[in-house]
Design an enzyme around this catalytic site. Structure first.
Site, mmCIF file in Angstrom:
data_model
loop_
_atom_site.group_PDB
_atom_site.id
_atom_site.type_symbol
_atom_site.label_atom_id
_atom_site.label_comp_id
_atom_site.label_asym_id
_atom_site.label_seq_id
_atom_site.Cartn_x
_atom_site.Cartn_y
_atom_site.Cartn_z
ATOM 1 N N HIS A 18 0.795 -1.426 0.084
ATOM 2 C CA HIS A 18 -0.238 0.114 -0.019
ATOM 3 C C HIS A 18 0.744 1.152 0.322
ATOM 4 O O HIS A 18 0.752 2.112 -0.971
ATOM 5 C CB HIS A 18 -0.788 -0.354 1.199
ATOM 6 C CG HIS A 18 -1.501 0.564 1.119
ATOM 7 N ND1 HIS A 18 -1.511 2.569 1.681
ATOM 8 C CD2 HIS A 18 -3.336 0.812 1.034
ATOM 9 C CE1 HIS A 18 -2.616 2.827 1.142
ATOM 10 N NE2 HIS A 18 -3.651 1.909 0.473
ATOM 11 N N ARG A 19 1.554 1.451 1.469
ATOM 12 C CA ARG A 19 3.306 1.970 1.393
ATOM 13 C C ARG A 19 1.982 3.728 1.871
ATOM 14 O O ARG A 19 2.954 4.339 2.421
ATOM 15 C CB ARG A 19 3.806 2.487 -0.580
ATOM 16 C CG ARG A 19 4.505 1.792 -1.098
ATOM 17 C CD ARG A 19 5.228 2.390 -2.161
ATOM 18 N NE ARG A 19 5.825 1.110 -2.717
ATOM 19 C CZ ARG A 19 5.387 0.134 -3.442
ATOM 20 N NH1 ARG A 19 4.032 -0.147 -3.727
ATOM 21 N NH2 ARG A 19 6.275 -0.669 -4.146
ATOM 22 N N ASP A 20 1.204 4.163 2.147
ATOM 23 C CA ASP A 20 0.448 4.482 2.299
ATOM 24 C C ASP A 20 -0.365 4.887 3.456
ATOM 25 O O ASP A 20 -1.746 5.657 3.035
ATOM 26 C CB ASP A 20 -0.157 6.238 1.466
ATOM 27 C CG ASP A 20 0.237 7.137 1.863
ATOM 28 O OD1 ASP A 20 0.735 7.710 3.066
ATOM 29 O OD2 ASP A 20 -1.024 8.192 1.296
ATOM 30 N N ILE A 21 -0.312 4.006 4.054
ATOM 31 C CA ILE A 21 -1.448 3.241 5.220
ATOM 32 C C ILE A 21 -1.680 4.524 5.771
ATOM 33 O O ILE A 21 0.107 4.929 6.974
ATOM 34 C CB ILE A 21 -1.534 2.070 6.393
ATOM 35 C CG1 ILE A 21 -1.003 0.715 5.209
ATOM 36 C CG2 ILE A 21 -2.713 1.915 6.906
ATOM 37 C CD1 ILE A 21 -2.658 0.392 4.483
ATOM 38 N N ASN A 78 -6.532 6.723 5.090
ATOM 39 C CA ASN A 78 -6.803 5.803 4.186
ATOM 40 C C ASN A 78 -7.222 4.587 5.102
ATOM 41 O O ASN A 78 -7.385 3.785 4.252
ATOM 42 C CB ASN A 78 -5.319 5.871 3.358
ATOM 43 C CG ASN A 78 -5.100 6.337 2.311
ATOM 44 O OD1 ASN A 78 -5.687 7.372 2.132
ATOM 45 N ND2 ASN A 78 -3.681 6.676 1.848
#
Lengths: 273, 475
Positions: free
Chosen positions: A133-136, A140
């Site tokens: 995901h890289r952007d939890i 989000n």
């Protein structure tokens, strides 16, 4: 990054999506609109190559898990005479974690433990399709029907563009490093364990009712922040299960491999260790 | 440098297979021995002594003796890999395969409930007959034909030079070149790195050899370029996964220089990647050990610490970690989570050491060393005879020790088979005695007992098991 209003004129979007389309919010890469039981993310933000986006999200349509928002399809939309790629997701009613934090609403310890377990289930489902995901972060993570024990991971697909290589392209993304893992902050590539860091961090924040490594309004250097991450989180509430506390400490390990995988963390939680 | 500092070091060349395999080291008068074994069809007989050792037959050979007991059904590859029992992998060496099959079949007959058995042969170092003979053992549930791809580019390993000009002695240089040529004749893929079908060639060579657990090539990682070489190994693994046929299984085969295991930064990069690449459920990891003139096992605490991290991680992440060429150290590492280890009769089978040329005095002979389970260490035969008189000494009752005792004369081959067999027994023991504290608890007790046995004995220099304190430090 968020924007106050939609980038594209409301009327033009409604002309395309229907008169009931309502604006939900904006992100780095586009605006999200609700159309009945669907959420439509129109990629009108940063310049995007539709074919590249298609490639990147193809696998995501295979992820079917209650803790991951379902991506139905990607299609091109014609809005105001221009063509935009759009991602069509299920709409999750109940708001997201960020909204609850801003309203100073916090889960009980039991709810936070369920939140952690189910968020890990969602991450595990993503990772099993080799997706990072890289952007939890709180914005989000939706809460299905407003329930803390039913988190749903949002904003799939485009986060792949949010790794170290693109920070120079989108320097304003530095505005959300508070959930980035140490390796991402050091400019290294994000790995699955980077998602686990963020899962641990968000859960720790819910339990501690503050960010475990940063106090709002503080002015610290990146190095100071990294030094705090290396030291580790503060103590968790004493009524927290030992297995959950151990899991959070593991997920907030400075060294990526020490965090293990989503699967192994779930296994240890289920075994109560 | 004297000979007696060198005789456990690897020879200039790894085990070659040009020696005569037909020579028997034990006189068995042609009499074979069998044990009943459960098979899918009923009860058959496993030959545990004699020329057909390792074979399962419907009726005992004429004149054979049948030992008591019933061996359990031999697991298939996947059952062996998932059983949770220690995986004991016999690595083919230069000694005759009949003895290898006998060791394995005896181990299986006596300890099959606590041990899975497999074999490893080397595609570059062993000829087709050697590999066939090694694999021709019914109790070996796992068969590995190691491609040893690190011989292509060597990475940052320290291996014997293949260039004659690098040798002072002309004959040694010629032998080196001849051997290098032979390796490449047996393993043509070593010269095909970069070919579009390189990975397919590596897999095909293993299939042709009869392997049932395939490996990636095992090209060496470079400490100075770790990220890139690691990415290369993973990419190769991904391609290999795509090339697998129905029923085949693959292990990610990594050859790691010493520095990468003792340097925290390198190790972190390595372990991060192993966790990340969860498509590989089996890790086959070979680490080159730094030479020590002082110990038969590596005694570098940082190396053991690095191994421990790797083993713990494999266990936590439910990946199967196989440690070829580790011998007794591999056995010890099962305490930390390794699933299996490779060992053999020779130094090469028991350790992947940095190469150092061996200079021998004319007429020098090998030291006469025998593995002492009580010490977890090999000692001079004369020391062994002294230890036998100690009140707390527990004599080995294996067939090979019986043969040594009966003759009263040291025999290198017999001693080596005794060593391999006893490592298998040790592996079975940690499984059998794992109730308290799992494998770690069992190994801890055995190592502690070895320390206690060594205490107070006059064991100096190479007779001293210097690895024991290092092991205990990490248990």
């Amino acid at each position: 990054m968020s924007v106050d209003g939609p980038r594209l004129p409301h009327a033009e979007v409604q002309a395309c999506l229907g008169s009931q389309a309502t604006f939900l919010g904006g992100g780095t890469f586009g605006d999200t609109w609700r159309c009945g039981s669907e959420a439509v993310k129109v990629l009108c933000g940063a310049a995007s190559d539709p074919s590249q986006i298609q490639r990147e999200i193809n696998g995501l349509t295979r992820v079917k898990h209650p803790n991951v928002v379902e991506l139905y399809e990607v299609r091109m939309l014609s809005i105001g005479g221009d063509s935009y790629p759009a991602m069509i997701f299920e709409y999750i009613a109940g708001g997201d974690v960020l909204e609850r934090l801003l309203q100073d609403q916090w889960p009980s310890t039991d709810e936070a433990e369920d939140f952690l377990r189910n968020l890990l289930e969602g991450i595990n489902a993503l990772h099993e399709t080799s997706t990072i995901h890289r952007d939890i972060k709180p914005a989000n993570i939706a809460l299905r029907n407003g329930r803390w024990n039913d988190p749903v991971i949002l904003d799939l697909g485009l986060s792949k563009q949010l790794d170290a290589r693109t920070i120079t392209v989108y320097p304003n993304l530095i505005g959300t490093p508070l959930y980035m893992a140490p390796e991402q902050l050091r400019g290294e590539r994000a790995v699955k364990a980077s998602d686990l860091w963020a899962v641990g961090l968000v859960t720790a924040q819910l339990l501690l009712r503050e960010h475990p490594f940063y106090k709002t309004g503080e002015n610290i250097s990146a190095q100071e922040y990294l030094d705090r991450l290396r030291i580790g989180p503060p103590s968790f509430p004493p009524n927290l299960k030992q297995s959950t506390s151990a899991a959070l400490k593991r997920l907030l390990s400075y060294v990526a491999y020490s965090r293990g995988s989503a699967r192994s963390n779930l296994r240890r939680l289920s075994e109560g260790r | 440098m004297t000979d007696d500092h060198e005789d456990w070091l690897q020879p200039l060349w790894d085990d070659d297979d040009e020696s005569d395999d037909s020579s028997e080291v034990l006189a068995d008068n042609g009499v074979s021995e069998v044990v009943k074994i459960q098979t899918p069809d009923g009860i058959d007989f496993l030959i545990v002594k004699g020329g057909d050792s390792g074979a399962i037959v419907h009726a005992p050979p004429a004149g054979s003796t049948t030992s008591p007991g019933l061996a359990g059904q031999i697991p298939n590859r996947d059952e062996a890999l998932s059983s949770g029992r220690p995986l004991f992998l016999f690595t083919a060496g230069q000694r005759n395969h009949v003895q290898g099959n006998e060791v394995l079949s005896r181990l299986y007959a006596e300890h099959g409930d606590h041990l899975s058995v497999g074999v490893i042969a080397s595609i570059p170092r062993h000829n087709a007959k050697k590999i066939h003979d090694t694999f021709n053992c019914d109790v070996a549930a796992v068969r590995i034909a190691d491609p040893e791809g690190f011989k292509s580019d060597r990475g940052s390993l320290i291996l014997a030079s293949e260039n004659a000009d690098d040798y002072n002695n002309e004959e040694t240089g010629k032998a080196a070149e001849k051997e290098a040529k032979r390796l490449r004749e047996r393993a043509p893929y070593l010269d095909r790195v970069g070919d579009d079908d390189y990975i397919a060639q590596v897999l095909d060579a293993q299939r042709a050899a009869g392997a049932n657990l395939l490996l990636t090539s095992g090209r060496a990682l470079h400490a100075a370029d770790l990220r890139k070489t690691l990415d290369g190994a993973v990419d190769e693994g991904n391609t290999a996964l795509e090339l697998l046929r129905d029923g085949e299984r693959l292990a990610l085969n990594l050859t790691i220089p010493f520095e990468c295991m003792i340097n925290g930064n390198y190790l972190e990069v390595l372990l991060n990647e192993l966790v990340e690449q969860d498509q590989f459920d089996i890790w086959y990891v070979r680490v080159q050990w730094r030479r020590s003139t002082d110990s038969a096992q590596p005694i570098d605490s940082e190396l053991i610490k690095g191994y421990k991290e790797l083993c713990n991680l494999s266990q936590d992440e439910e990946r199967l970690l196989i440690l070829p060429q580790t011998g007794l150290t591999g056995w010890y590492l099962m305490a930390h989570g390794a699933a299996g280890f490779g060992t053999g009769t020779s130094g090469t089978g028991q350790g992947f050491w940095e190469h150092r040329p061996v200079r021998r005095r004319k007429g020098a002979t090998n030291a006469e060393r025998l593995f002492e389970s009580s010490l977890l260490h090999s000692v001079e035969y004369s020391t062994h005879q002294l230890l036998e008189t100690e009140p707390d000494y527990r004599a080995c009752e294996c067939r090979w020790c019986d043969a040594l005792s009966a003759s009263g004369v040291f025999n290198q081959s017999i001693a080596e088979w005794h060593g391999v067999y006893n490592q298998g027994i040790l592996a079975a023991t940690i499984s059998r005695d794992s109730r308290a504290g799992g494998y770690a608890g069992s190994v801890r007790r055995i190592v502690k007992a070895a320390q206690e046995f060594a205490d107070g004995k006059a064991l100096a220099g190479r007779e001293e098991p210097k690895h024991i304190p290092v092991w205990r430090q990490h248990l």
